[in-house]
Design an enzyme around this catalytic site. Structure first.
Site, PDB file in Angstrom:
ATOM      1  N   LYS A  87       7.126  35.745   7.738  1.00 30.60           N
ATOM      2  CA  LYS A  87       6.511  36.017   6.437  1.00 30.60           C
ATOM      3  C   LYS A  87       7.548  36.698   5.539  1.00 30.60           C
ATOM      4  O   LYS A  87       8.135  37.724   5.914  1.00 30.60           O
ATOM      5  CB  LYS A  87       5.300  36.925   6.661  1.00 30.60           C
ATOM      6  CG  LYS A  87       4.284  36.908   5.550  1.00 30.60           C
ATOM      7  CD  LYS A  87       3.058  37.698   5.972  1.00 30.60           C
ATOM      8  CE  LYS A  87       2.002  37.737   4.928  1.00 30.60           C
ATOM      9  NZ  LYS A  87       0.962  38.719   5.267  1.00 30.60           N
TER      10      LYS A  87
HETATM   11  C1  E4P Z   1      -1.807  38.402   3.282  1.00 24.89           C
HETATM   12  O1  E4P Z   1      -1.192  37.798   4.138  1.00 24.89           O
HETATM   13  C2  E4P Z   1      -2.002  39.846   3.243  1.00 24.89           C
HETATM   14  O2  E4P Z   1      -1.862  40.373   4.541  1.00 24.89           O
HETATM   15  C3  E4P Z   1      -3.369  40.246   2.810  1.00 24.89           C
HETATM   16  O3  E4P Z   1      -4.277  39.185   2.729  1.00 24.89           O
HETATM   17  C4  E4P Z   1      -3.442  41.295   1.764  1.00 24.89           C
HETATM   18  O4  E4P Z   1      -4.790  41.591   1.519  1.00 24.89           O
HETATM   19  P1  E4P Z   1      -5.276  42.931   0.786  1.00 24.89           P
HETATM   20  O5  E4P Z   1      -5.157  42.713  -0.676  1.00 24.89           O
HETATM   21  O6  E4P Z   1      -6.709  43.074   1.216  1.00 24.89           O
HETATM   22  O7  E4P Z   1      -4.387  44.031   1.285  1.00 24.89           O
END
Ligand code: E4P
Length: 218
Positions: A87
C-alpha cells in the site's frame, strides 16, 4: 463486489473470515498503532498473522515517503506472503514506486485518493487497486460516492484493469451505494458489514414464525 475488512484486529479478521463473505483485508499505520503493534519485527509478524487467517489480498502500508525507502519496505512486505499488496501513498514518489512494483509483478494499492485525477495517475502507473476515501470526503461536505462513479467511468472508458477499492466506509448505506455505482471492492469495519444483516421486518418475521411454531407444537 469484493468485501475487504479495514482493521488490523486479528479477532475481527477471524470473525469476518468465519462469517464467509470476506475477500481481503486492508490496514494502515493508524490501525496498526490502534492494536499496539510497533517495531519492525512485530509489524512484519502481525502482517504474516493476518495473511494466515484470510483467503485473499492483505494491504500492508509502507511508512517511507521517498522512492528508495518505499521500494525497500515494499519488497520486504511482499516477501512475507503472496497475499501481500503493498500500500503506497498518492505522492509523486509513490507513483514511481507503483510503476516499479507493477513491472515486477508485485501488487499495489494506491491509498489516500481524493480525486479522479489521482486515481487516473495511479491506474496509469499500473496500480492493482486505487483507494478513494469516501467517508473522509463525506466528512468535509463532498459526496464520496460521486467520486467512485467518476473513477468508474474513467476506468471503463479506457479499459484500465486497476480495481476501485472504496475505502473509509462508515456504514451499510456506503456499502450499498458503492455496489450500485460499480465499485470493484469496498473496505470497511466489521460493524458496517454486519449491519447489512439487519432489517426490522426480518427480525419481526422470524420472531412470529418461531412463536407460531411453538404454539402449534406445544
Ligand atoms: C483504507 O485503506 C484506509 O485504511 C481506511 O479505509 C481509512 O478509513 P477511515 O477514514 O475510517 O480512517
Amino acid at each position: 463486489m469484493k468485501f475487504f475488512i479495514d482493521t488490523a484486529n486479528l479477532a475481527e479478521i477471524q470473525e469476518a473470515q468465519d462469517f464467509g463473505v470476506l475477500d481481503g483485508v486492508t490496514t494502515n499505520p493508524s490501525l496498526m498503532a490502534k492494536e499496539g503493534i510497533s517495531g519492525k519485527n512485530n509489524v512484519l509478524r502481525h502482517y504474516k498473522a493476518i495473511c494466515d487467517i484470510v483467503d485473499g489480498d492483505v494491504s500492508a502500508e509502507v511508512i517511507a515517503t521517498d522512492f528508495e525507502g518505499m521500494i525497500r519496505e515494499g519488497e520486504e512486505l511482499a516477501d512475507l506472503d503472496d497475499k501481500i499488496v503493498v500500500k503506497i501513498p498518492m505522492i509523486k514518489d509513490g507513483i514511481k514506486a507503483i510503476k516499479y512494483f507493477s513491472e515486477k509483478g508485485i501488487k499495489t494499492n494506491c491509498t489516500l485518493i481524493f480525486s479522479a485525477g489521482q486515481a487516473l495517475l495511479a491506474a496509469k502507473a499500473g496500480a492493482t487497486y486505487v483507494s478513494p476515501f469516501i467517508g473522509r470526503l463525506d466528512d468535509i461536505g463532498y459526496d464520496g460516492i460521486d467520486l467512485i462513479e467518476q473513477i468508474r467511468t474513467i476506468f471503463d472508458n479506457y479499459g484500465f484493469d486497476t480495481e476501485i477499492l472504496a475505502a473509509s466506509i462508515r456504514n451499510p448505506l456506503h456499502i450499498i451505494k458503492c455496489a450500485e455505482v460499480g465499485s470493484d471492492v469496498m473496505t470497511g469495519p466489521l460493524s458496517a458489514i454486519l449491519a447489512l444483516l439487519k432489517h426490522p421486518l426480518t427480525e419481526n418475521g422470524l420472531k412470529q414464525f418461531l412463536d407460531d411454531h411453538a404454539k402449534a407444537n406445544g
